[in-house]
Design an enzyme around this catalytic site. Structure first.
Site, PDB file in Angstrom:
ATOM      1  N   LYS A   1     -17.377  -0.576   6.344  1.00 39.79           N
ATOM      2  CA  LYS A   1     -17.248  -1.189   4.969  1.00 39.79           C
ATOM      3  C   LYS A   1     -19.596  -1.710   4.767  1.00 39.79           C
ATOM      4  O   LYS A   1     -19.703  -1.500   4.198  1.00 39.79           O
ATOM      5  CB  LYS A   1     -17.086  -2.877   5.640  1.00 39.79           C
TER       6      LYS A   1
ATOM      7  N   PHE B   1     -11.700  -6.829  13.995  1.00 45.95           N
ATOM      8  CA  PHE B   1     -10.654  -7.336  12.901  1.00 45.95           C
ATOM      9  C   PHE B   1     -10.344  -6.335  11.846  1.00 45.95           C
ATOM     10  O   PHE B   1     -10.442  -5.850  11.420  1.00 45.95           O
ATOM     11  CB  PHE B   1     -10.590  -8.883  12.674  1.00 45.95           C
ATOM     12  N   GLN B   2      -9.066  -6.232  12.218  1.00 42.73           N
ATOM     13  CA  GLN B   2      -8.462  -4.779  11.085  1.00 42.73           C
ATOM     14  C   GLN B   2      -8.983  -3.805  10.791  1.00 42.73           C
ATOM     15  O   GLN B   2      -9.120  -2.486  10.477  1.00 42.73           O
ATOM     16  CB  GLN B   2      -8.517  -5.237   9.633  1.00 42.73           C
TER      17      GLN B   2
ATOM     18  N   GLU C   1       0.808  -1.574   0.239  1.00 47.93           N
ATOM     19  CA  GLU C   1      -0.107  -0.059   0.232  1.00 47.93           C
ATOM     20  C   GLU C   1       1.066   1.398   0.029  1.00 47.93           C
ATOM     21  O   GLU C   1       0.466   2.542  -0.426  1.00 47.93           O
ATOM     22  CB  GLU C   1      -1.003  -0.044   1.436  1.00 47.93           C
TER      23      GLU C   1
ATOM     24  N   MET D   1      24.688   7.691   2.554  1.00 50.03           N
ATOM     25  CA  MET D   1      24.299   9.462   2.520  1.00 50.03           C
ATOM     26  C   MET D   1      25.161   9.309   4.264  1.00 50.03           C
ATOM     27  O   MET D   1      25.353  10.544   4.926  1.00 50.03           O
ATOM     28  CB  MET D   1      23.034  10.063   2.568  1.00 50.03           C
TER      29      MET D   1
END
Ligand SMILES: Cc1ncc(C[n+]2csc(CCOP(=O)(O)OP(=O)(O)O)c2C)c(N)n1
Ligand SMILES: [Mg+2]
Lengths: 578, 164
Positions: free
Chosen positions: A163, A113-114, A51, A485
């Site tokens: 949802k 959940f999630q 993502e 760097m």
């Protein structure tokens, strides 16, 4: 009246917002949305492999086109994976809409959940966010999200959709608003006329002026207006890291980038300037060095669309809140109307001085590093070769580190939106997914990601996305076998104690890795092979090519401002300072 | 210098957390904060007090303005204004002479005793923050059990008003 589910409404609204491409990754809370996507053809979805990459790709798409980028992720881990991408866009004021699935309204707050409080987690790194609680509100919210993202000072907007709001069994009518009006959000457009007049007068009287132009010029598509003004006045211009391409890099009046790794001439000119015209720039600490020692002689004119940027770090004598384009347009027409001309003699004298600085210590008048020979390939020379082979016309994305600075210094950008890098957040892992976004927008253009063996491994999985979606980006890996760097700072500040900046022979074989993904891999270890191989690379227009180039491991990026100093206090190489 | 900042905010979920988050994120302190709906229930009115010089106050006002949900922001301390805060103080008052002293103190400060038990007096007091501070000092030795302050509410004097 036809009725639609929340998922269908979302996709229709995206279409009506003019969105053609969405970068994303599915998951439970977003499945109703993905099902609605499946059943239509207007909005194209690009499946990434992480993502974070979805957001960077949408970001690269936006930076290269000027349009708003769109990403779609699921709740919980999908949403949190998107966070680095959102923060990257926020720091560089890139307009994005990031849509996240959320657990159903009935489950919010129950540690479902999630479940992650996406609006809460993203709050400090978004321009605004919405939690949509009714299917009826989706279209209007989407319209608002795109409006907010793209107007004023642009930035990312999160739209979190539970949802049950996209449930296919609940259907409502659809209508997309013709226009968005918000009483609490009315971005400034035109600057104050009197202030603009004062600014023009001040500019005309200047004897040692510098135009300091930032990313705002690029974001607001104001390059032409800026170039016109600068050339009319015959004033020198320096761009910030974010502003590269905002003024043509090969023009005589261009002094190069300013700031921490800016050119000697740009930084020295700033220090001695009597008038600084800052436009679409924000006096970032990577530019100013020590604020107390910043440009002691300068009257400062500061144009920015965001009032909070003005007089935040450096007090502006003439503040102007407005878009770069509108203010420059006004300045251009005013400078024509006003009968007075700039002080040609003083400006000519200033140019004598500037040209002297260039000749003495500039990086464009001579090589200030030992040139490549044999197996010692200088990273600077790779960028110069890249410039040559692409005629300076490629879109260049970078990751973060030495390679990024070399690319900023040695690839001269004549056009805006061709230099794509994470300037504000400095996000390693940005380059490859951002390049995918650019390539999708410009399928016929050469898009190259200049990266390091450290950064590229942060989102290397996207090589798979490139295969699936036919995005033939070119990867130019300046392989110095170190977090270069970091190592440079360890050389300079920690007596070369390389704490965790080297990999002890654990690097992958990048050629084989590229091949494993179905791409072309090349290994370059000798300077004599570079040109031919790079030509081959860019000739393969429809292939992803991974050029793994071994570069000098001991090279540092110079010039480099000295901590605590003024703008002109610079290391010019490992032993010489101003 | 003390600043009293008034904000008209959309009465939307998450709006208040953006204001509070901004202060945390930018390293500004919030000394007091009050929030309530107004006569227009689509709006919340916030009054917030903080410390800062002119430069900081200007940045705070600009940053607050930048939040999408804020409709209007003013720094009341720039002009003349009225400031009020409500305080409830529970004080241990078992002995008669303390009760008497406390009563006269409450009268001087134009407060009210709003609850009484054999052990305690609960005093209600409204005024500017300094007055409330002064009352606390005055009764400190009597045995303060609990102090609740509402935080400052402010409004500008004269014809100026903050409205959509
Ligand atoms: C996500 C992230 N983690 C850490 C850093 C700190 N950092 C800045 S540059 C750098 C080294 C980058 O190494 P490499 O990609 O190989 O580039 P090089 O400097 O060697 O060219 C690191 C670790 C960062 N910018 N981003
Ligand atoms: Mg490296």
């Amino acid at each position: 009246m036809e009725l639609y589910s929340g998922g269908e409404i979302l996709i229709r609204a995206l279409k009506d917002a003019g969105i053609k491409n969405v970068w994303g990754y599915p998951g439970g809370a977003a499945l109703h949305i993905y099902d609605a996507l499946y059943r239509q053809e207007d909005v194209h979805h690009i499946l990434v492999r992480h993502e974070q990459a979805a957001v960077h790709a949408a970001d690269g798409y936006s930076r290269s086109t000027g349009e708003v980028g769109t990403a779609l992720v699921t709740s919980g881990p999908g949403a949190t994976n998107a966070i680095t991408g959102i923060a990257t866009a926020y720091m560089d004021s890139i307009p994005l809409v990031v849509i996240s699935g959320q657990v159903p309204l009935t489950k919010i707050g129950q540690d479902a959940f999630q479940e992650t409080d996406m609006v809460g987690v993203s709050r400090p790194i978004v321009k605004h966010s919405f939690l949509v609680t009714r299917a009826e509100d989706i279209a209007e919210t989407i319209a608002k999200a795109y409006y907010i993202a793209s107007t004023g000072r642009p930035g990312p907007v999160v739209v979190d959709i539970p949802k049950d709001v996209t449930d296919p069994s609940y259907k409502v009518p659809y209508s997309y608003p013709d226009q968005v009006k918000m009483r609490s959000y009315q971005p400034t457009d035109k600057g104050h006329r009197g202030q603009i007049k004062r600014a023009v007068k001040t500019l005309i009287q200047a004897k040692r002026p510098v135009i300091y132009a930032g990313g705002g010029v690029v974001l607001d598509n104001a390059s032409e207006q800026l170039t016109a003004l600068a050339q009319k006045l015959n004033f020198p211009v320096t761009n910030t890291l974010m502003g590269l391409g905002g003024y043509p890099g090969t023009d005589r009046q261009y002094l190069g980038m300013l700031g921490m790794h800016g050119t000697f001439e740009a930084n020295t000119a700033m220090h001695h300037a009597d008038v600084i015209f800052a436009i679409g720039a924000r006096f970032d600490d990577r530019v100013t060095n020590d604020l107390d020692k910043f440009c002691p002689h300068a009257t400062i004119i500061h144009v920015d669309v965001d009032p909070t940027s003005i007089s935040k770090n450096i007090d502006a004598h003439i503040p102007i809140v407005g878009t770069c384009t509108s203010v420059l347009d006004e300045m251009n027409s005013l400078s024509e109307q006003m009968a007075i001309e700039p002080d040609a003699e003083a400006i000519a004298e200033w140019w004598v001085q500037l040209d002297q600085w260039r000749a003495d210590k500039g990086i464009y008048t001579a090589s200030r590093y030992e040139e490549s020979s044999g197996n010692c390939i200088k990273p600077q020379d790779v960028i110069k070769m890249l410039y040559k082979i692409t005629n300076g016309e490629a879109i260049i994305t970078t990751d973060v580190g030495q390679h990024q600075m070399f690319a900023a210094q040695y690839y001269l950008f004549d056009k805006p939106r061709t230099w794509i890098n994470s300037g504000g957040l400095g996000t390693m892992g940005f380059g490859l997914p951002a390049a995918m976004g650019c390539q999708l927008a410009f399928p016929d253009k050469a898009v190259a990601c200049v990266t390091g063996e450290g950064s590229i491994q942060m989102n290397i999985q996207e090589l798979s996305t490139c295969s699936q979606h036919n995005l033939p980006v070119k990867i130019i890996n300046l392989n110095n076998a170190a977090l270069g760097m970091v190592r440079q700072w360890q050389d300079m500040n920690y007596s070369s104690r390389y704490s965790e900046s080297v990999y002890e022979d654990s690097l992958p074989d990048f050629v084989k890795l590229a091949e494993a993904y179905g791409h072309v891999g090349m290994k370059i270890t000798h300077i004599d092979d570079l040109e031919e191989k790079m030509r081959e690379c860019f000739a393969m227009k429809d292939r992803v090519v991974f050029m793994d180039i071994d570069v000098d491991r001991s090279e540092h990026v110079y010039p480099m401002q000295m901590p605590g100093g003024s703008m002109r206090d610079l290391w010019l190489n490992k032993t010489e300072r101003t | 210098m003390k600043r009293i900042i008034s904000i008209l905010l959309e009465n939307e979920s998450g709006a208040l957390s953006r204001v509070v988050g901004l202060f945390a994120q930018r390293g500004y302190n919030i000394d007091t904060l009050t929030v309530a709906p107004t006569d227009d229930d689509t709006l919340s009115r916030l009054t917030l007090t903080t410390q800062g010089d002119d430069h900081m106050a200007e940045q705070i006002v600009k940053q607050l303005h930048k939040l999408i949900d804020t409709i209007k922001v003013v720094d009341l301390t720039v002009g003349s204004y009225i400031e009020r805060e409500l305080m409830l103080v529970k004080i241990k008052a078992t002995e008669n002479d303390i009760r008497a002293e406390l009563k006269s103190c409450v009268e001087i400060f134009r407060g009210h005793i709003v609850d009484v038990t054999p052990q305690t007096y609960t005093v209600q007091l409204a005024g500017d923050s300094e007055k409330l501070d002064a009352f606390i000092e005055a009764v400190r030795d009597m045995g303060i059990m609990e102090v609740v302050r509402s935080g400052v509410s402010g409004i500008s004097r004269g014809d100026k008003f903050l409205r959509v």
